[in-house]
Scaffold this motif. Structure first.
Motif, PDB file in Angstrom:
ATOM      1  N   SER A  72       0.855  -1.187   0.000  1.00  0.00           N
ATOM      2  CA  SER A  72       0.000   0.000   0.000  1.00  0.00           C
ATOM      3  C   SER A  72       0.890   1.234   0.000  1.00  0.00           C
ATOM      4  CB  SER A  72      -0.940   0.022   1.216  1.00  0.00           C
ATOM      5  OG  SER A  72      -0.207   0.043   2.425  1.00  0.00           O
ATOM      6  N   ARG A  87      -3.722   8.748   4.823  1.00  0.00           N
ATOM      7  CA  ARG A  87      -4.547   8.618   3.613  1.00  0.00           C
ATOM      8  C   ARG A  87      -3.883   7.602   2.687  1.00  0.00           C
ATOM      9  NH1 ARG A  87      -4.913  12.489   0.172  1.00  0.00           N
ATOM     10  NH2 ARG A  87      -3.275  13.868   0.959  1.00  0.00           N
ATOM     11  N   THR A  88      -4.507   6.454   2.565  1.00  0.00           N
ATOM     12  CA  THR A  88      -4.016   5.422   1.659  1.00  0.00           C
ATOM     13  C   THR A  88      -4.560   5.704   0.262  1.00  0.00           C
ATOM     14  OG1 THR A  88      -3.962   3.799   3.452  1.00  0.00           O
ATOM     15  CG2 THR A  88      -3.916   2.941   1.201  1.00  0.00           C
ATOM     16  N   LEU A  89      -3.673   5.737  -0.704  1.00  0.00           N
ATOM     17  CA  LEU A  89      -4.059   6.029  -2.089  1.00  0.00           C
ATOM     18  C   LEU A  89      -4.132   4.767  -2.942  1.00  0.00           C
ATOM     19  CD1 LEU A  89      -1.850   9.217  -2.598  1.00  0.00           C
ATOM     20  CD2 LEU A  89      -4.248   9.085  -1.853  1.00  0.00           C
ATOM     21  N   THR A  90      -3.247   3.810  -2.682  1.00  0.00           N
ATOM     22  CA  THR A  90      -3.273   2.529  -3.387  1.00  0.00           C
ATOM     23  C   THR A  90      -3.092   1.410  -2.360  1.00  0.00           C
ATOM     24  OG1 THR A  90      -0.872   2.572  -3.760  1.00  0.00           O
ATOM     25  CG2 THR A  90      -2.262   3.533  -5.467  1.00  0.00           C
ATOM     26  N   PRO A  91      -3.703   0.237  -2.541  1.00  0.00           N
ATOM     27  CA  PRO A  91      -4.425  -0.206  -3.734  1.00  0.00           C
ATOM     28  C   PRO A  91      -5.855   0.342  -3.854  1.00  0.00           C
ATOM     29  CG  PRO A  91      -4.479  -1.904  -2.066  1.00  0.00           C
ATOM     30  CD  PRO A  91      -3.597  -0.810  -1.526  1.00  0.00           C
ATOM     31  N   ARG A  92      -6.420   0.905  -2.768  1.00  0.00           N
ATOM     32  CA  ARG A  92      -7.735   1.527  -2.847  1.00  0.00           C
ATOM     33  C   ARG A  92      -7.760   2.701  -1.876  1.00  0.00           C
ATOM     34  NH1 ARG A  92      -8.401  -3.285  -0.084  1.00  0.00           N
ATOM     35  NH2 ARG A  92      -9.136  -3.094   2.081  1.00  0.00           N
ATOM     36  N   PRO A  93      -8.468   3.757  -2.222  1.00  0.00           N
ATOM     37  CA  PRO A  93      -8.508   4.940  -1.352  1.00  0.00           C
ATOM     38  C   PRO A  93      -9.220   4.656  -0.038  1.00  0.00           C
ATOM     39  CG  PRO A  93      -9.209   5.469  -3.593  1.00  0.00           C
ATOM     40  CD  PRO A  93      -9.177   3.982  -3.498  1.00  0.00           C
ATOM     41  N   GLU A  94      -8.602   5.082   1.055  1.00  0.00           N
ATOM     42  CA  GLU A  94      -9.209   5.041   2.386  1.00  0.00           C
ATOM     43  C   GLU A  94      -8.427   5.977   3.288  1.00  0.00           C
ATOM     44  OE1 GLU A  94      -8.849   0.797   3.048  1.00  0.00           O
ATOM     45  OE2 GLU A  94      -7.193   1.145   4.408  1.00  0.00           O
ATOM     46  N   SER A  95      -9.035   6.363   4.397  1.00  0.00           N
ATOM     47  CA  SER A  95      -8.334   7.282   5.294  1.00  0.00           C
ATOM     48  C   SER A  95      -8.632   6.933   6.742  1.00  0.00           C
ATOM     49  CB  SER A  95      -8.723   8.736   5.016  1.00  0.00           C
ATOM     50  OG  SER A  95     -10.063   8.974   5.398  1.00  0.00           O
ATOM     51  N   ARG A 107     -13.941   4.768   4.089  1.00  0.00           N
ATOM     52  CA  ARG A 107     -13.621   3.802   3.036  1.00  0.00           C
ATOM     53  C   ARG A 107     -14.864   3.586   2.179  1.00  0.00           C
ATOM     54  NH1 ARG A 107     -11.917  -2.042   4.985  1.00  0.00           N
ATOM     55  NH2 ARG A 107     -10.137  -0.850   5.789  1.00  0.00           N
ATOM     56  N   GLY A 108     -14.681   3.625   0.874  1.00  0.00           N
ATOM     57  CA  GLY A 108     -15.777   3.341  -0.038  1.00  0.00           C
ATOM     58  C   GLY A 108     -17.001   4.224   0.145  1.00  0.00           C
TER      59      GLY A 108
END
Length: 206
Positions: A72, A87-95, A107-108
């Motif tokens: 990630s 703030r995670t940008l990959t593999p999917r956006p979430e904070s 998330r989502g």
């Protein structure tokens, strides 16, 4: 000039040479000597100089049963004394945002708000990061036994949980850095999983 005067001058000249040589050797010794080793309070004072910051991170999570790591990447930001955002940008956006005792997960398109008071093990993990970033030794020592190695040029901070709820999940944490910058976080979990985070100071895109 008498022979006695000549001998005296030769001795004075030799004395000057020896003195200069001794001073040069002493200076060389100081330059070659290792930097002063840090203790916990000195490291915390160094880290406390930075009141806010942003950094990019990459993380590899090694999970038992999987052939390779889970990767990630994203951005970390911190504002003293207790606001931390991942703030995670990959593999999917979430904070994940923590301020005081409030944790906000997004998330989502969904957002969930939690209280750290109800999750002492998670609170301990947050204090490991916030306590280090803010230079707050008492916050760290409420949850961990701390051991510092190295100097201001390159240091490591090893944390072993003392809180039973946290120790049941986390075996150890190691934070490493240069000066007032945290550059890495390694976590070993009970059961064999571990994560390795590399941190590069500066905003995303820099």
């Amino acid at each position: 000039m008498t022979s006695g005067s000549k001998i005296r001058r030769v001795r004075e000249a030799l004395g000057g040479v020896r003195l200069r040589a001794a001073l040069l050797l002493a200076l060389a010794g100081l330059l070659a000597a290792p930097a002063w080793a840090l203790d916990l309070n000195e490291l915390m004072a160094l880290l406390a100089q930075r009141r806010s910051g942003e950094a990019r991170f990459t993380e590899q999570r090694y999970v038992r049963g999987l052939d390779g790591p889970l990767d990630s990447a994203g951005v970390l930001s911190f504002v003293a004394p207790d606001k931390l955002v991942r703030r995670t940008l990959t593999p999917r956006p979430e904070s994940m945002e923590v301020q005081g005792n409030v944790l906000i997960l997004s998330r989502g398109g969904r957002t969930r708000t939690l209280s750290l008071d109800a999750m002492p093990e998670l609170q301990g993990m947050m204090e490991a990061m916030r306590g280090t970033l803010s230079g707050n030794a008492p916050a760290l020592l409420r949850y961990f036994k701390a051991d510092v190695k190295g100097d201001a040029k390159a240091w490591t901070l090893d944390l072993v949980p003392t809180l039973p709820a946290l120790a049941a999940q986390v075996r150890s944490l190691r934070l490493s850095g240069i000066g007032s910058d945290v550059r890495g976080i390694e976590m070993e979990f009970i059961g064999g999983d571990r994560s390795v985070m590399n941190i590069v100071p500066g905003p995303a895109g820099s």
